[in-house]
Motif scaffolding. Structure first.
Motif, mmCIF file in Angstrom:
data_model
loop_
_atom_site.group_PDB
_atom_site.id
_atom_site.type_symbol
_atom_site.label_atom_id
_atom_site.label_comp_id
_atom_site.label_asym_id
_atom_site.label_seq_id
_atom_site.Cartn_x
_atom_site.Cartn_y
_atom_site.Cartn_z
ATOM 1 N N GLN A 9 -3.739 -2.954 -8.454
ATOM 2 C CA GLN A 9 -5.141 -3.066 -8.864
ATOM 3 C C GLN A 9 -5.960 -1.892 -8.350
ATOM 4 O O GLN A 9 -6.776 -1.315 -9.068
ATOM 5 N N PHE A 10 -5.742 -1.554 -7.073
ATOM 6 C CA PHE A 10 -6.485 -0.431 -6.492
ATOM 7 C C PHE A 10 -6.153 0.884 -7.195
ATOM 8 O O PHE A 10 -7.032 1.716 -7.412
ATOM 9 N N ILE A 11 -4.874 1.075 -7.516
ATOM 10 C CA ILE A 11 -4.458 2.293 -8.214
ATOM 11 C C ILE A 11 -5.173 2.393 -9.564
ATOM 12 O O ILE A 11 -5.647 3.455 -9.968
ATOM 13 N N VAL A 23 3.128 3.860 -4.926
ATOM 14 C CA VAL A 23 2.383 3.901 -3.672
ATOM 15 C C VAL A 23 3.342 4.169 -2.507
ATOM 16 O O VAL A 23 4.411 3.549 -2.440
ATOM 17 N N PRO A 24 2.994 5.077 -1.563
ATOM 18 C CA PRO A 24 3.875 5.337 -0.422
ATOM 19 C C PRO A 24 3.914 4.163 0.554
ATOM 20 O O PRO A 24 2.911 3.463 0.734
ATOM 21 N N VAL A 25 5.076 3.960 1.169
ATOM 22 C CA VAL A 25 5.267 2.893 2.151
ATOM 23 C C VAL A 25 5.647 3.517 3.499
ATOM 24 O O VAL A 25 6.633 4.251 3.588
ATOM 25 N N ARG A 60 -4.793 8.459 7.152
ATOM 26 C CA ARG A 60 -5.921 9.363 7.430
ATOM 27 C C ARG A 60 -5.583 10.794 7.014
ATOM 28 O O ARG A 60 -6.412 11.504 6.456
ATOM 29 N N SER A 61 -4.345 11.207 7.301
ATOM 30 C CA SER A 61 -3.949 12.581 6.972
ATOM 31 C C SER A 61 -3.956 12.818 5.465
ATOM 32 O O SER A 61 -4.131 13.945 5.014
ATOM 33 N N ARG A 62 -3.747 11.759 4.688
ATOM 34 C CA ARG A 62 -3.745 11.872 3.221
ATOM 35 C C ARG A 62 -5.078 11.441 2.612
ATOM 36 O O ARG A 62 -5.191 11.329 1.402
ATOM 37 N N LYS A 63 -6.065 11.203 3.499
ATOM 38 C CA LYS A 63 -7.396 10.762 3.035
ATOM 39 C C LYS A 63 -7.308 9.547 2.108
ATOM 40 O O LYS A 63 -7.935 9.492 1.043
ATOM 41 N N ALA A 64 -6.510 8.567 2.498
ATOM 42 C CA ALA A 64 -6.344 7.348 1.710
ATOM 43 C C ALA A 64 -7.616 6.506 1.736
ATOM 44 O O ALA A 64 -8.392 6.549 2.704
ATOM 45 N N LYS A 74 -8.093 4.442 -6.710
ATOM 46 C CA LYS A 74 -8.060 4.572 -5.255
ATOM 47 C C LYS A 74 -6.712 5.114 -4.772
ATOM 48 O O LYS A 74 -5.676 4.910 -5.402
ATOM 49 N N ASN A 75 -6.752 5.785 -3.633
ATOM 50 C CA ASN A 75 -5.559 6.306 -2.968
ATOM 51 C C ASN A 75 -5.077 5.238 -1.986
ATOM 52 O O ASN A 75 -5.791 4.895 -1.035
#
Length: 327
Positions: free
Chosen positions: A141-143, A174-176, A197-201, A147-148
């Protein structure tokens, strides 16, 4: 204007896709619950004590919960008196209106409380309720909203849990973030927050262990995970979603009570509503815990996790009667 007519007008503004999901997802409950009420109305010509006794049995049989049923029936009796209702057919819209009022909560409570920057969602619940599947569907849903999203494989205890989450990650793109099976869940959360944070999610969704809800070590583990999240992201987790399986009926209510007593649950996700005829458990949990239902599961597909809407839910329960009145 009758409540049925108000529902019809509101539902006419919904997309056909959403309406169909509620209609088909609640089919088993509607057939059992609404069907029995239709039979009850047909069997009684007037509203009397015998009618209310049979109505109580139907509501309890749908897992609405004894205390909630008693409260609901008392309110119905008062409405019948105030409106001077005589014919049993007149009471169906009143029943649906009362059910909707029991379920309703402020809009801000039924929607996810996300923030600017990184929002952290902690997902809890016992094994087998559909927790991992819910996380995957929520990520999807977020995707779709642009959204990241990042997932954290915090259930390091159950064999296969990490792999299951990875399958969903691949499915929705989505990355896990994970560690080895048996590792410290709090360490997984620390790594996941740093990676996000590093990927600005925008959103980090965290899976957690789901051993039996009465195990002290599980609750201690959840508390530790929460402390790490709070330390790394002040104000987080922004949502703690408790996932319960609607098909387990009153057991779902017991699980919800145990978790709500041990963690700061902000909302509920009820899964597998399409697989039960006892969808009334939604009402029981909502009433007894005073927690908003935020999502309901109405099928197996990744689009079948739906934001909860009290009036849409009641419309799904009474659609046959509402359509009959229209005719």
């Amino acid at each position: 204007m009758s409540f049925f007519k108000k529902l019809r007008e509101k539902m006419a503004q919904q997309t056909n896709e959403v309406a169909d999901k509620f209609k088909h997802g609640l089919e088993k409950t509607r057939t059992s619950f609404s069907g029995k009420i239709n039979e009850l109305v047909a069997r009684y010509r007037k509203i009397d004590e015998d009618f209310f006794e049979d109505l109580e049995e139907i509501l309890i049989g749908a897992d609405v919960g004894v205390s909630t049923v008693m409260e609901l029936v008392d309110e119905l009796k008062e409405e019948v008196r105030l409106r001077n209702l005589k014919d049993t057919e007149e009471i169906q819209p009143v029943i649906s209106e009362k059910l909707a009022s029991l379920l309703e909560k402020d809009d801000k409570d039924t929607t996810l409380q996300l923030q600017e920057g990184l929002s952290v969602i902690l997902v809890v619940g016992v094994n087998g309720v559909g927790k991992t599947t819910t996380i995957g569907k929520l990520a999807h849903q977020f995707i779709k909203e642009g959204k990241n999203v990042v997932l954290a494989a915090g259930d390091t205890f159950r064999a296969g849990a990490i792999d299951q989450l990875e399958v969903w990650g691949e499915r929705v793109g989505v990355p896990v973030i994970k560690q080895q099976e048996g590792s410290d869940p709090a360490a997984v959360m620390y790594d996941a927050i740093a990676w996000a944070r590093s990927r600005k999610a925008d959103v980090l969704i965290c899976d957690t262990a789901g051993r039996l809800q009465n195990k002290v070590n599980l609750m201690n583990e959840l508390a530790k995970v929460k402390r790490v999240i709070e330390r790394e992201v002040p104000g987080a987790p922004h949502e703690v979603l408790l996932v319960v399986d609607a098909t387990t009926g009153q057991n779902a209510l017991s699980q919800a009570k145990a978790f709500a007593a041990s963690t700061d649950v902000s909302g509920l996700v009820l899964t597998k509503l399409d697989g039960t005829a006892k969808g009334g458990i939604v009402i029981a949990i909502r009433q007894e815990l005073d927690l908003p239902v935020k999502f309901i599961g109405l099928g197996e597909q990744k689009d079948d996790l739906q934001p909860f809407d009290a009036e849409q839910f009641v419309y799904g329960l009474f659609q046959d009667a509402i359509d009959a009145e229209k005719e």
